[in-house]
Design an enzyme around this catalytic site. Structure first.
Site, mmCIF file in Angstrom:
data_model
loop_
_atom_site.group_PDB
_atom_site.id
_atom_site.type_symbol
_atom_site.label_atom_id
_atom_site.label_comp_id
_atom_site.label_asym_id
_atom_site.label_seq_id
_atom_site.Cartn_x
_atom_site.Cartn_y
_atom_site.Cartn_z
ATOM 1 N N CYS A 34 3.025 3.945 12.694
ATOM 2 C CA CYS A 34 4.074 4.308 11.918
ATOM 3 C C CYS A 34 5.252 5.348 12.987
ATOM 4 C CB CYS A 34 3.908 5.199 10.865
ATOM 5 S SG CYS A 34 2.923 4.191 10.053
ATOM 6 N N GLY B 269 0.716 -1.174 0.037
ATOM 7 C CA GLY B 269 0.046 0.102 0.098
ATOM 8 C C GLY B 269 0.849 1.238 -0.076
ATOM 9 N N THR B 270 1.815 1.122 0.753
ATOM 10 C CA THR B 270 2.728 2.409 0.589
ATOM 11 C C THR B 270 3.457 2.709 -0.587
ATOM 12 O OG1 THR B 270 3.561 1.845 3.233
ATOM 13 C CG2 THR B 270 4.935 3.081 1.681
ATOM 14 N N HIS C 279 -2.979 -6.610 2.910
ATOM 15 C CA HIS C 279 -2.860 -7.475 4.368
ATOM 16 C C HIS C 279 -3.749 -6.907 5.397
ATOM 17 C CE1 HIS C 279 -0.395 -4.538 6.861
ATOM 18 N NE2 HIS C 279 -0.108 -3.929 5.672
ATOM 19 N N GLN D 59 -7.948 1.566 4.846
ATOM 20 C CA GLN D 59 -8.645 1.055 6.017
ATOM 21 C C GLN D 59 -10.035 0.481 5.494
ATOM 22 O OE1 GLN D 59 -7.637 0.411 8.978
ATOM 23 N NE2 GLN D 59 -5.547 1.045 8.621
#
Lengths: 493, 493
Positions: free
Chosen positions: A325, A69-70, A201, A182
């Site tokens: 994070c 996703g990053t 994930h 999300q």
């Protein structure tokens, strides 16, 4: 062993496991090859793309798979900023975006671009008018090239008004990137996005798969170096087994989503209502109405979040604290800071969206365990209102040896007349102490100041900047501001 | 169904599958979390890093996992170039590096840096002295920041003199990045590298895992945006199950490597010897001595590589042709071009390094099938020497309708006196035709020119630039050069 950290990552969904196992046998070859193994891999990849596109609500040729996703966020943001360079170098992001968005924004600024941070209210929600204002600001810098907004927040569960913000963006001719990490498990994103990202994930798919959808017509130039895979938007050998598992599990999770949400939402409501009743000095954060069905977050005054995590871990509860994070750093969550709510003693419960009989019972047991857990942690630091504080105030070894009270000046001793108050100030020295000590010192000495008087806390802990104002808000006292390390609070009651 | 494309990707090794399955259960959580699931994931990640570091020959804290070998190369190259910006903006790469390296080099050039391409000999091998010269060139541009060299070539199997080049680099104070993607399965890389990269799906690990090792002391600044994961060198959620499987399978593959190599090497030798005996007009390419044990590559004159792939696929053989990274384009492999060898009708066999009883028998059957397969493809295009050409030259429908012979000028018709030859030239028009047609036209009309005369081929196919000189080399004729679309060849015999 209740696992209540689903917003970080969830175990592999059974459908994902099944699909992964099958695709490991069938999808290991290079899909750009002409031989049968390559053609088989290509077919699996194409089918996965169609399934995922259907779930996202886009055309298959608008969707590429990324390694995370990053990576989807980094490429999505850089790609639009480069593709629309002529439109301007402005980027608008909400203050509560995932750190991957903020890192991309920082990189954009380092490269000479400008970033406008859109504020949120105390529930963590943005407004369409705030985006409208940010897009106007961008025009001053030569135009906004891209706006970013999460569909829902990862720390608080607050759901954002995506469609409204999309409307404002469309009117201004600015594409909107929606980080749907999300919320993808719960349903199709609201309409109006130009770029959409997700992370497998988070919904029970395997790690190693992100989604990046770019609407036809959005100017996009993927950051170099690129290769010919995934439309030039995600270099490197395709991870087909994981992609197949991601797509299959997204479809499966969606089919169960309404039933799971109906089961989890009342549990979350119960936590939201019960925690403030059973634990003193707690602030439940996040929007009470516009929220994900499985996330609840609260902060506890006078509590070290990490210590509370350990006590809950001993009681077999896996929860998280602050921003995922920044958990390896000492700075408070940027999300809670942007909301202006308490960050100390922050706990997030995010219930796993998988069917299972024990979640209800586990939540009940959590509610039973929590009050004692918080009390234990507060007693460790002699927090105000604890038995330890009442019976041994000033005698606890750790507090006496290292605590700041030895340094705390008696009322008036170190203070100078404060002409604008017409009175004197009490100064409490909490320099060198970390969260939650500065707020504890403030609370402990607060009654030493008369109503109308001012207490000054000297504190250099980063979290104090969030938590001292938040304490004032919770207590109905007046936060007068901070200059350097001096926090000034007026006692109103 | 023999699969002979192991250099592209191999099926998951049994050890990898076992490790992956176990790690999916144990390693799905966020390793930066403090709860037990997070700690368990962290332990698996740490253990995988130690195993992989041992196999690579570095310290665990020098190694990070990336989402692919390509990502490792992109980050490794950009990281050293940024970290050593003050040392200069020069980058030296061999002409036969993987396209991921060449893409990163192109991005560096676009950003204002300079790139020096180090040539290879006809076997595809670089020399230390060529690197020495390239590093000297770099000094002219303000200094070379980085040199890159593959441990072995992915198309030809040629093994590079890494230690010698590393010595030259060390003397010049320039770090050397070694792309070990093709050789990590076979053993530890030679000493002397500063940065090393690899890719798990090449050795039987899962897709989605690359290795990036950076020696302590090498200045490195990962390209932004980054995050705190993997030492700030590989952003995004860690793919722990895949990483665990990658590390476990690397260890397992290494334990078997010598035995597997001993079995495959004679098979490769047999192919290298037998193919030129059984198929006319074949060039076996790559270094005969310094080579990987499982790869053999050859090119067939007058053959369309893709057509040959299809015929072999019908006979159940999965092989590859040209460079994997250009298979979707019509340009010839940059590797074969840099070597100056024939690119048309290129076939690579790369035998799977997994134990299995049928490889020997499969290779024998391949050797039996190949001559007819090549003949079939040559007959389709009326290639010189085929029955079709001998019996129906000029009458074949496809050749007559679309082929260039209608346009081929009779001897001398379109030619002008060539004063430097003192004679006349035959011009053959192959404009608009693609590989292998220009070379076929050259061969078909070659005997129409007297010994000492010159034939001119007009051709605009990219592959002709590789294949017409290569044909001359194979035939012992003199290639006089190319100007625009005019290729000039003198008949020597």
């Amino acid at each position: 062993m209740p696992y209540f950290d689903a917003a970080s990552s969830v175990p592999l969904h059974p459908v994902a496991r099944q699909a992964l196992t099958a695709a490991l046998d069938e999808g290991w070859a290079d899909p750009s090859r002409l031989h049968r193994e390559g053609r088989r891999a290509r077919m699996l990849l194409d089918a996965a793309r169609e399934t995922a596109a259907e779930a996202v609500g886009c055309r298959p040729d608008e969707l590429v798979f990324t390694p995370s996703g990053t990576a989807a966020l980094h490429t999505g943001i850089a790609g639009v900023l480069a593709g629309r360079r002529r439109a301007g170098r402005g980027l608008a992001v909400s203050a509560v975006e995932h750190s991957a968005v903020l890192h991309a924004a920082a990189a954009h600024e380092e490269g000479g671009g400008s970033v406008t941070e859109v504020p949120v209210d105390r529930t963590g929600r943005v407004s369409a008018s705030a985006y409208e204002a940010a897009l106007r600001d961008g025009t001053a810098d030569g135009g906004t090239a891209l706006a970013c907004l999460q569909s829902a927040n990862h720390e608080t569960g607050t759901v954002q008004p995506v469609a409204e913000v999309a409307g404002v963006c469309a009117e201004a001719g600015v594409p909107l990137l929606v980080d749907a990490a999300q919320s993808l498990a719960w349903g199709r994103p609201e309409e109006g996005w130009s770029v959409l990202t997700g992370s497998a994930h988070k919904w029970g798919g395997p790690p190693g798969v992100g989604l990046l959808a770019v609407r036809k017509g959005v100017r996009f130039a993927a950051p170099p170096p690129s290769d010919e895979r995934e439309r030039g938007r995600s270099p490197g050998f395709e991870n087909i087994p994981a992609v197949v598992a991601a797509a299959a599990s997204l479809r499966a999770v969606r089919a169960e989503a309404d039933a799971v949400a109906a089961r989890l939402r009342p549990l979350i409501e119960r936590v939201r209502a019960e925690v403030p009743r059973s634990v003193p000095d707690v602030e439940v954060v996040g929007d009470p109405v516009h929220r994900l069905p499985h996330v609840v977050t609260f902060s506890c005054l006078y509590v070290d979040g990490e210590a509370l995590l350990h006590v809950l871990d001993r009681a077999d509860f896996s929860v998280s604290s602050g921003s995922s994070c920044t958990s390896s750093t000492l700075t408070p969550s940027h999300v809670l800071r942007a909301m202006g709510v308490l960050s100390e003693g922050n706990i997030r419960l995010s219930l796993p969206p998988v069917p299972g009989e024990s979640v209800e019972a586990d939540v009940e047991r959590f509610l039973q365990v929590l009050p004692d857990a918080v009390r234990e942690v507060r007693e460790q630091v002699n927090a105000p209102g604890t038995t330890a504080e009442r019976s041994t105030a000033g005698q606890d070894g750790r507090a006496r040896d290292e605590g700041p009270e030895d340094r705390a000046a008696p009322y008036g001793e170190q203070s100078a007349p404060a002409p604008e108050e017409g009175g004197r100030e009490l100064t409490v020295n909490a320099l060198g102490t970390v969260c939650p000590m500065p707020v504890i010192e403030l609370a402990r000495h607060f009654d030493d100041v008369p109503v109308g008087g001012v207490i000054v806390v000297l504190a250099d802990d980063e979290a104090a900047r969030v938590d001292i104002p938040a304490w004032c808000e919770m207590r109905g006292q007046e936060f007068l501001g901070v200059q350097g390390d001096r926090f000034r609070v007026r006692r109103l009651s």
